[in-house]
Design a protein around this motif. Structure first.
Motif, PDB file in Angstrom:
ATOM      1  N   ARG A 287     -51.261 -34.793  13.332  1.00  0.00           N
ATOM      2  CA  ARG A 287     -51.403 -35.898  14.291  1.00  0.00           C
ATOM      3  C   ARG A 287     -50.590 -35.716  15.564  1.00  0.00           C
ATOM      4  NH1 ARG A 287     -55.885 -37.578  13.017  1.00  0.00           N
ATOM      5  NH2 ARG A 287     -56.151 -38.071  10.839  1.00  0.00           N
ATOM      6  N   VAL A 288     -49.781 -34.699  15.644  1.00  0.00           N
ATOM      7  CA  VAL A 288     -48.935 -34.534  16.831  1.00  0.00           C
ATOM      8  C   VAL A 288     -49.205 -33.184  17.486  1.00  0.00           C
ATOM      9  CG1 VAL A 288     -47.105 -36.005  15.909  1.00  0.00           C
ATOM     10  CG2 VAL A 288     -47.001 -33.549  15.543  1.00  0.00           C
ATOM     11  N   ALA A 289     -48.833 -33.109  18.772  1.00  0.00           N
ATOM     12  CA  ALA A 289     -49.195 -31.909  19.528  1.00  0.00           C
ATOM     13  C   ALA A 289     -48.005 -30.998  19.823  1.00  0.00           C
ATOM     14  CB  ALA A 289     -49.868 -32.319  20.835  1.00  0.00           C
ATOM     15  N   ASP A 290     -46.777 -31.443  19.551  1.00  0.00           N
ATOM     16  CA  ASP A 290     -45.648 -30.560  19.829  1.00  0.00           C
ATOM     17  C   ASP A 290     -44.579 -30.683  18.754  1.00  0.00           C
ATOM     18  OD1 ASP A 290     -43.263 -32.333  21.083  1.00  0.00           O
ATOM     19  OD2 ASP A 290     -45.197 -33.146  21.659  1.00  0.00           O
ATOM     20  N   ILE A 291     -43.736 -29.657  18.698  1.00  0.00           N
ATOM     21  CA  ILE A 291     -42.752 -29.542  17.622  1.00  0.00           C
ATOM     22  C   ILE A 291     -41.747 -30.700  17.655  1.00  0.00           C
ATOM     23  CG2 ILE A 291     -40.834 -28.102  16.793  1.00  0.00           C
ATOM     24  CD1 ILE A 291     -42.557 -25.674  17.755  1.00  0.00           C
ATOM     25  N   ARG A 292     -41.305 -31.068  18.867  1.00  0.00           N
ATOM     26  CA  ARG A 292     -40.291 -32.109  18.977  1.00  0.00           C
ATOM     27  C   ARG A 292     -40.803 -33.443  18.421  1.00  0.00           C
ATOM     28  NH1 ARG A 292     -36.607 -32.110  24.161  1.00  0.00           N
ATOM     29  NH2 ARG A 292     -36.163 -30.135  23.187  1.00  0.00           N
ATOM     30  N   THR A 293     -42.039 -33.794  18.768  1.00  0.00           N
ATOM     31  CA  THR A 293     -42.603 -35.057  18.257  1.00  0.00           C
ATOM     32  C   THR A 293     -42.703 -34.996  16.741  1.00  0.00           C
ATOM     33  OG1 THR A 293     -43.904 -35.111  20.280  1.00  0.00           O
ATOM     34  CG2 THR A 293     -44.513 -36.690  18.590  1.00  0.00           C
ATOM     35  N   ALA A 294     -43.123 -33.840  16.228  1.00  0.00           N
ATOM     36  CA  ALA A 294     -43.241 -33.686  14.769  1.00  0.00           C
ATOM     37  C   ALA A 294     -41.885 -33.888  14.120  1.00  0.00           C
ATOM     38  CB  ALA A 294     -43.785 -32.303  14.440  1.00  0.00           C
TER      39      ALA A 294
ATOM     40  N   ARG B  95     -59.976 -26.345   7.076  1.00  0.00           N
ATOM     41  CA  ARG B  95     -60.330 -25.572   8.278  1.00  0.00           C
ATOM     42  C   ARG B  95     -60.968 -26.422   9.371  1.00  0.00           C
ATOM     43  NH1 ARG B  95     -59.913 -21.502   4.879  1.00  0.00           N
ATOM     44  NH2 ARG B  95     -59.696 -19.393   5.722  1.00  0.00           N
ATOM     45  N   GLU B  96     -62.039 -27.097   9.003  1.00  0.00           N
ATOM     46  CA  GLU B  96     -62.802 -27.830  10.016  1.00  0.00           C
ATOM     47  C   GLU B  96     -61.950 -28.946  10.631  1.00  0.00           C
ATOM     48  OE1 GLU B  96     -66.791 -28.522   9.099  1.00  0.00           O
ATOM     49  OE2 GLU B  96     -67.161 -29.637  10.937  1.00  0.00           O
ATOM     50  N   ALA B  97     -61.180 -29.631   9.772  1.00  0.00           N
ATOM     51  CA  ALA B  97     -60.334 -30.720  10.276  1.00  0.00           C
ATOM     52  C   ALA B  97     -59.286 -30.163  11.237  1.00  0.00           C
ATOM     53  CB  ALA B  97     -59.665 -31.432   9.102  1.00  0.00           C
ATOM     54  N   ILE B  98     -58.703 -29.009  10.892  1.00  0.00           N
ATOM     55  CA  ILE B  98     -57.660 -28.419  11.733  1.00  0.00           C
ATOM     56  C   ILE B  98     -58.227 -28.070  13.111  1.00  0.00           C
ATOM     57  CG2 ILE B  98     -56.232 -26.341  12.028  1.00  0.00           C
ATOM     58  CD1 ILE B  98     -55.924 -26.384   8.916  1.00  0.00           C
ATOM     59  N   LEU B  99     -59.429 -27.483  13.115  1.00  0.00           N
ATOM     60  CA  LEU B  99     -59.999 -27.005  14.383  1.00  0.00           C
ATOM     61  C   LEU B  99     -60.630 -28.110  15.217  1.00  0.00           C
ATOM     62  CD1 LEU B  99     -61.563 -23.656  13.197  1.00  0.00           C
ATOM     63  CD2 LEU B  99     -59.594 -23.952  14.668  1.00  0.00           C
ATOM     64  N   THR B 100     -61.081 -29.160  14.566  1.00  0.00           N
ATOM     65  CA  THR B 100     -61.831 -30.159  15.330  1.00  0.00           C
ATOM     66  C   THR B 100     -61.138 -31.511  15.426  1.00  0.00           C
ATOM     67  OG1 THR B 100     -63.069 -30.816  13.358  1.00  0.00           O
ATOM     68  CG2 THR B 100     -64.042 -29.104  14.747  1.00  0.00           C
ATOM     69  N   LYS B 101     -60.269 -31.824  14.456  1.00  0.00           N
ATOM     70  CA  LYS B 101     -59.680 -33.169  14.463  1.00  0.00           C
ATOM     71  C   LYS B 101     -58.190 -33.174  14.778  1.00  0.00           C
ATOM     72  CE  LYS B 101     -63.107 -35.145  11.392  1.00  0.00           C
ATOM     73  NZ  LYS B 101     -63.412 -35.422  10.005  1.00  0.00           N
ATOM     74  N   TRP B 102     -57.505 -32.048  14.472  1.00  0.00           N
ATOM     75  CA  TRP B 102     -56.064 -32.025  14.767  1.00  0.00           C
ATOM     76  C   TRP B 102     -55.874 -32.090  16.273  1.00  0.00           C
ATOM     77  CZ3 TRP B 102     -52.323 -28.692  11.444  1.00  0.00           C
ATOM     78  CH2 TRP B 102     -52.475 -29.030  10.091  1.00  0.00           C
ATOM     79  N   ARG B 103     -54.926 -32.920  16.706  1.00  0.00           N
ATOM     80  CA  ARG B 103     -54.672 -33.052  18.147  1.00  0.00           C
ATOM     81  C   ARG B 103     -53.977 -31.814  18.693  1.00  0.00           C
ATOM     82  NH1 ARG B 103     -51.984 -38.911  18.362  1.00  0.00           N
ATOM     83  NH2 ARG B 103     -53.697 -40.092  17.519  1.00  0.00           N
TER      84      ARG B 103
END
Lengths: 313, 244
Positions: free
Chosen positions: B175-182, B236-244
Motif C-alpha cells: 500500500r505504500v510507495a517508499d521505504i520511509r512511509t513503510a 504476481r498480478e496484484a503486485i504488478l497492477t494493484k500495488w502502488r
C-alpha cells in the motif's frame, strides 16, 4: 530438408487475447502468430496496451478472455506457466536491476533462480558481458552505471538462462545512439542464433531495421505485416524524376503512358508505379524520346512513420 | 516449494542489506543499546541504594521484553527494505518473470527480514544476560540468567512477534510507495508490544513465563491469519497492477 507443407510451429501464438482492468480494456481481441527465429515488433502510442500484452504473454498477469501459447505451452495454465517462464527471457520497460549489487552478482542471482549449474552460470555470464562490452565492469555496483550500461546488463540478465524466446519492452528507450546500436546489433545476433524476439518499441527506425514483421497496436491490433507490406499498404510505390526542363512534348509523352497517377511540380515528375523495375525504364525512354533530359530518377516509398500515423490517428 | 530458491532470494537481500549502513547500524546498535543500557539502569538504581538486585529480579525479567520489542522494530526496517526496496528499484517485475512461485519469493523475503533480526536479537540478549549476571551475581549469589522466562521470551515470543511484524509489513508494503512511509506505518506494529510493557510497569499484568505463553498463544493464530492475508497480497498480478 523440411517436409512438403511443413511449417515451423509458431513460437508465440495469441488468439483473441483480451485483458480488462475493471472498466478499462487494456488489450482487446489480440490475435497474431510469431514464428520461431522471427523478430516481431509491436508499435503503438503510450497506453496502447503494449506492456500489458508483454505481461500477458510472460504469464505476469492473467487473461480476461482468449488464449495464448508460447512454444506450445498455454499461458494462464499454472503448470505451463512455469515451463513458459523457463523458456522466455524478459527485459521490462524499467531495467529493475539491484543497484547495490555488482553486475556479476545481479546476473548470478538470476542464473540461480533459473537453476543453472554454477559452471554454466559463470560461463554464460562471462560470454554475455563480453558480447555486450561490459565484462571489465562486472564487479562494479550497477548503481554507478550509465543508462546504456544498465540496459545491457538487463538484456544479459534476460539471457542468462539461454532462453528460446525473448520479450523486450522498449530496449533502446533513452539510450544514446551508440548504446542503442550495440543493443540492436545484439538483438540481431540473438536472431541469428535462431531465437524468437518479441519487441515493444516506439522507435520506428529501429522497428524497420530489425523487425521481420510489425504489428501496430491501439488496444486492438490494427494491422500486421512485414515493414515492406505495411509501407505498401499506405500508398504503394512512387517514382520521382527530376528533369532539366519539363517541356510540353515531354509532358505529353509521359501522360500518353498507361500510368495510374502523374503529378508535376515544376521540373519534378512524380508517378505512382506498381512495378518500378519494369515501369521506370519505359517512363525514362518516353521522356528522352520526346527530347527531355533526365537529371535523376529515384524510387519514393512511404516510410514506417507514414504507416504508423495512418493507423494510430 | 523449492526452498533453495527462497534462500537465493534471502541471501541476495542480505547482500543488499550489507550496503545499507542504516540497516547495519540498526541491527547492531539497537540490541546493543538495550543489552548495555538496561543493565546500566539496574546498576545505577542499586548504586543509589534505592533497591538491591534481589528486589529488582522482576524488573530484570521485564527488561527482557525489550528484546521482543526489538525484533518487531528491526524486522519492520528490514522488511521495508526487502519488499518496498524492490518496488522502488522496480526489480519485482523481472523477479516475478522467473520460474519462481509467489510463495517461494514471499518466503525468501520473510526470511531476509526474520533471520538477521533474530540473530541480532539473540546476540543482544546474550550480551544483556552476561552483563546482568556479571553485575548481580555477587549480590544474588547465583546467575539470574538464563531462566525460563527469558527462554520463552527469546525462543517463542520474539520469533512469533518478529513473524507477525514481517507479515504485517508485507501487507503494508503493498500500500505504500517508499521505504520511509513503510517504516513509519510498520513502526505502529511496535505499539501493542510497547503497550504490554507499560501495562507490566504499572503492574496491570506480569510479564512472567506464563504471561508470555499466553501472548505466544495469541500470536500463533495471528501469525497464521496474517500469513494467509500476506500471501493473498503477494500475488504476481496484484503486485504488478494493484500495488502502488
Amino acid at each position: 530438408m523440411p517436409r512438403l507443407g511443413w511449417r515451423p510451429r509458431p513460437t508465440i501464438e495469441a488468439d483473441h487475447l483480451t485483458k480488462r482492468f475493471g472498466e478499462l480494456t487494456a488489450v482487446d481481441d489480440l490475435s497474431f502468430r510469431v514464428e520461431e527465429g522471427e523478430i516481431f515488433g509491436l508499435l503503438g502510442p503510450n497506453g496502447a496496451g503494449k506492456t500489458t500484452a508483454v505481461r500477458l504473454l510472460t504469464c505476469l498477469v492473467s487473461t480476461t478472455s482468449g488464449t495464448a501459447r508460447i512454444g506450445g505451452y498455454e499461458v494462464g495454465n499454472g503448470a505451463d506457466a512455469m515451463r513458459i517462464r523457463r523458456m522466455i527471457g524478459l527485459v521490462p520497460d524499467n531495467v529493475g536491476l539491484y543497484e547495490d549489487l555488482s553486475a556479476y552478482r545481479n546476473l548470478d542471482f538470476y542464473g540461480r533462480l533459473y537453476e543453472r549449474p554454477e559452471r554454466e552460470r559463470r560461463e554464460a555470464i562471462e560470454r554475455l558481458l563480453k558480447m555486450l562490452g561490459v565484462w571489465a565492469q562486472r564487479d562494479l555496483l550497477v548503481g554507478t552505471f550509465s543508462k546504456g550500461m544498465k540496459q545491457k546488463i538487463a538484456i544479459a540478465r534476460a539471457m542468462v538462462h539461454d532462453p528460446r524466446v525473448l520479450f523486450l519492452d522498449e530496449p533502446t528507450a533513452n539510450l544514446d545512439p551508440e548504446a542503442a546500436k550495440t543493443v540492436r546489433d545484439f538483438i540481431l545476433e540473438l536472431k541469428s542464433e535462431g531465437r524468437t524476439i518479441f519487441l515493444n518499441t516506439h522507435n520506428l527506425d529501429e522497428a524497420q531495421r530489425i523487425c521481420d514483421r510489425i504489428g501496430i497496436l491501439r488496444t486492438r491490433l490494427v494491422t500486421v505485416g512485414t515493414p515492406a507490406e505495411l509501407e505498401d499498404s499506405v500508398w504503394g510505390q512512387k517514382t520521382t524524376i527530376l528533369l532539366v526542363e519539363a517541356t510540353e512534348p515531354v509532358r505529353r509523352a509521359v501522360e500518353s503512358l498507361p500510368l495510374r497517377k502523374v503529378v508535376w511540380e515544376g521540373n519534378r515528375l512524380t508517378v505512382d508505379v506498381t512495378d518500378a523495375a519494369r515501369e521506370n525504364p519505359t517512363i525514362v525512354a518516353a521522356i528522352v524520346g520526346a527530347g527531355g533530359r533526365v537529371q535523376f530518377v529515384s524510387s519514393l516509398r512511404p516510410t514506417l512513420e507514414d504507416v504508423y500515423l495512418k493507423y494510430v490517428r | 516449494m523449492d526452498l533453495s530458491k527462497s534462500w537465493t532470494i534471502t541471501t541476495k537481500d542480505f547482500a543488499v542489506f550489507r550496503r545499507k549502513r542504516s540497516v547495519i547500524y540498526g541491527l547492531v546498535a539497537f540490541p546493543l543499546a538495550i543489552a548495555l543500557g538496561l543493565p546500566t539502569v539496574l546498576a545505577l538504581v542499586v548504586q543509589r541504594g534505592s533497591a538491591t538486585y534481589a528486589q529488582l529480579t522482576p524488573l530484570m525479567d521485564a527488561f527482557a521484553f525489550f528484546f521482543v520489542i526489538s525484533t518487531v522494530y528491526l524486522s519492520t526496517s528490514l522488511a521495508s527494505y526487502s519488499i518496498v526496496g524492490e518496488k522502488v528499484e522496480k526489480s519485482l517485475e523481472p523477479l516475478l518473470a522467473t520460474p519462481t512461485t509467489d510463495s517461494e519469493i514471499l518466503l525468501g523475503k520473510v526470511l531476509a527480514a526474520f533471520v538477521p533480526t533474530i540473530a541480532s536479537t539473540l546476540l543482544g540478549a546474550t550480551v544483556f544476560m552476561a552483563t546482568v549476571d556479571a553485575l548481580s551475581a555477587p549480590d544474588l549469589g547465583y546467575l539470574f540468567f538464563p531462566n525460563w522466562t527469558i527462554a520463552v521470551f527469546l525462543l517463542l515470543a520474539a520469533p512469533l512477534a518478529c513473524l507477525f511484524s514481517v507479515e504485517a509489513n508485507v501487507i503494508i508494503s503493498s500500500r505504500v510507495a517508499d521505504i520511509r512511509t513503510a517504516q513509519q506505518f510498520g513502526g505502529l506494529i511496535v505499539l501493542p508490544f510497547a503497550g504490554l510493557y507499560v501495562l507490566a510497569e504499572i503492574q496491570v499484568i506480569t510479564l512472567d513465563a506464563l504471561a508470555l505463553l499466553v501472548l505466544s498463544a495469541i500470536l500463533v493464530p495471528a501469525d497464521v491469519l496474517l500469513f494467509f492475508v500476506s500471501r493473498a497480497t503477494f500475488r504476481r498480478e496484484a503486485i504488478l497492477t494493484k500495488w502502488r
